[in-house]
Motif scaffolding. Sequence first.
Motif, PDB file in Angstrom:
ATOM      1  N   ALA A 280       0.833  -1.208   0.000  1.00 29.41           N
ATOM      2  CA  ALA A 280       0.000   0.000   0.000  1.00 29.41           C
ATOM      3  C   ALA A 280       0.866   1.256   0.000  1.00 29.41           C
ATOM      4  O   ALA A 280       0.587   2.209  -0.743  1.00 29.41           O
ATOM      5  N   LEU A 281       1.915   1.276   0.812  1.00 31.77           N
ATOM      6  CA  LEU A 281       2.807   2.435   0.819  1.00 31.77           C
ATOM      7  C   LEU A 281       3.529   2.576  -0.512  1.00 31.77           C
ATOM      8  O   LEU A 281       3.694   3.692  -1.026  1.00 31.77           O
ATOM      9  N   GLY A 282       3.942   1.467  -1.092  1.00 31.24           N
ATOM     10  CA  GLY A 282       4.616   1.509  -2.380  1.00 31.24           C
ATOM     11  C   GLY A 282       3.714   1.997  -3.496  1.00 31.24           C
ATOM     12  O   GLY A 282       4.145   2.758  -4.368  1.00 31.24           O
ATOM     13  N   GLN A 283       2.448   1.592  -3.470  1.00 22.44           N
ATOM     14  CA  GLN A 283       1.514   2.057  -4.490  1.00 22.44           C
ATOM     15  C   GLN A 283       1.254   3.552  -4.358  1.00 22.44           C
ATOM     16  O   GLN A 283       1.202   4.270  -5.359  1.00 22.44           O
ATOM     17  N   GLY A 284       1.110   4.016  -3.129  1.00 20.50           N
ATOM     18  CA  GLY A 284       0.930   5.457  -2.912  1.00 20.50           C
ATOM     19  C   GLY A 284       2.150   6.241  -3.348  1.00 20.50           C
ATOM     20  O   GLY A 284       2.035   7.298  -3.983  1.00 20.50           O
ATOM     21  N   ALA A 285       3.330   5.716  -3.038  1.00 25.73           N
ATOM     22  CA  ALA A 285       4.568   6.384  -3.433  1.00 25.73           C
ATOM     23  C   ALA A 285       4.721   6.396  -4.946  1.00 25.73           C
ATOM     24  O   ALA A 285       5.164   7.398  -5.529  1.00 25.73           O
ATOM     25  N   LEU A 286       4.344   5.310  -5.596  1.00 26.81           N
ATOM     26  CA  LEU A 286       4.441   5.249  -7.049  1.00 26.81           C
ATOM     27  C   LEU A 286       3.491   6.242  -7.712  1.00 26.81           C
ATOM     28  O   LEU A 286       3.854   6.915  -8.681  1.00 26.81           O
ATOM     29  N   LEU A 287       2.310   6.349  -7.176  1.00 21.25           N
ATOM     30  CA  LEU A 287       1.343   7.309  -7.711  1.00 21.25           C
ATOM     31  C   LEU A 287       1.854   8.740  -7.561  1.00 21.25           C
ATOM     32  O   LEU A 287       1.771   9.548  -8.503  1.00 21.25           O
ATOM     33  N   LEU A 288       2.389   9.053  -6.396  1.00 18.13           N
ATOM     34  CA  LEU A 288       2.958  10.389  -6.191  1.00 18.13           C
ATOM     35  C   LEU A 288       4.180  10.612  -7.075  1.00 18.13           C
ATOM     36  O   LEU A 288       4.384  11.715  -7.600  1.00 18.13           O
ATOM     37  N   ALA A 289       5.004   9.583  -7.249  1.00 20.64           N
ATOM     38  CA  ALA A 289       6.215   9.713  -8.066  1.00 20.64           C
ATOM     39  C   ALA A 289       5.870  10.012  -9.516  1.00 20.64           C
ATOM     40  O   ALA A 289       6.530  10.837 -10.154  1.00 20.64           O
ATOM     41  N   VAL A 290       4.849   9.363 -10.038  1.00 21.02           N
ATOM     42  CA  VAL A 290       4.435   9.646 -11.414  1.00 21.02           C
ATOM     43  C   VAL A 290       3.978  11.098 -11.540  1.00 21.02           C
ATOM     44  O   VAL A 290       4.323  11.788 -12.506  1.00 21.02           O
ATOM     45  N   GLY A 291       3.236  11.569 -10.559  1.00 19.60           N
ATOM     46  CA  GLY A 291       2.796  12.963 -10.581  1.00 19.60           C
ATOM     47  C   GLY A 291       3.947  13.938 -10.485  1.00 19.60           C
ATOM     48  O   GLY A 291       4.005  14.927 -11.234  1.00 19.60           O
ATOM     49  N   PHE A 292       4.895  13.680  -9.595  1.00 21.46           N
ATOM     50  CA  PHE A 292       6.052  14.572  -9.459  1.00 21.46           C
ATOM     51  C   PHE A 292       6.912  14.552 -10.716  1.00 21.46           C
ATOM     52  O   PHE A 292       7.390  15.587 -11.172  1.00 21.46           O
ATOM     53  N   PHE A 293       7.118  13.362 -11.269  1.00 19.88           N
ATOM     54  CA  PHE A 293       7.936  13.249 -12.468  1.00 19.88           C
ATOM     55  C   PHE A 293       7.294  14.004 -13.624  1.00 19.88           C
ATOM     56  O   PHE A 293       7.967  14.700 -14.377  1.00 19.88           O
ATOM     57  N   ARG A 294       5.995  13.866 -13.736  1.00 23.11           N
ATOM     58  CA  ARG A 294       5.286  14.571 -14.811  1.00 23.11           C
ATOM     59  C   ARG A 294       5.331  16.079 -14.583  1.00 23.11           C
ATOM     60  O   ARG A 294       5.501  16.845 -15.536  1.00 23.11           O
ATOM     61  N   LEU A 295       5.221  16.498 -13.356  1.00 22.76           N
ATOM     62  CA  LEU A 295       5.225  17.920 -13.039  1.00 22.76           C
ATOM     63  C   LEU A 295       6.593  18.561 -13.279  1.00 22.76           C
ATOM     64  O   LEU A 295       6.686  19.661 -13.833  1.00 22.76           O
ATOM     65  N   TRP A 296       7.658  17.873 -12.872  1.00 20.06           N
ATOM     66  CA  TRP A 296       8.976  18.488 -12.882  1.00 20.06           C
ATOM     67  C   TRP A 296       9.819  18.174 -14.109  1.00 20.06           C
ATOM     68  O   TRP A 296      10.619  18.992 -14.539  1.00 20.06           O
TER      69      TRP A 296
END
Length: 105
Positions: free
Chosen positions: A81-97
Amino acid sequence: MRALVQFGGCFLLGLVISILLLGGLMFVGAFGFIDLWLFTGKPLAGLALWLFPGGFWQGLTGVVDAARNPALRSFLELCAALGQGALLLAVGFFRLWYWRAGGEQ
């Protein structure tokens, strides 16, 4: 290689935020939401326990019949669950930055 390192940094940031979010939810007593979040890790944890042989889990954890151990299953669900949340946030950050206009990198 550069994109992989950038995404790794985004994933690490996402993991830190996920852990802080979990701690914040525990602090305010939102255990219903935490249960829902942990429920998202159940399929992946069940798949991992089913996919890898019992010898792998016994060697990794030292627990005999680890696939039926509720403590190990719960820990794997938390990690998933923590890994899935982190992956979702990582995709958003990567797309943003790092994602440039037009989908180029």
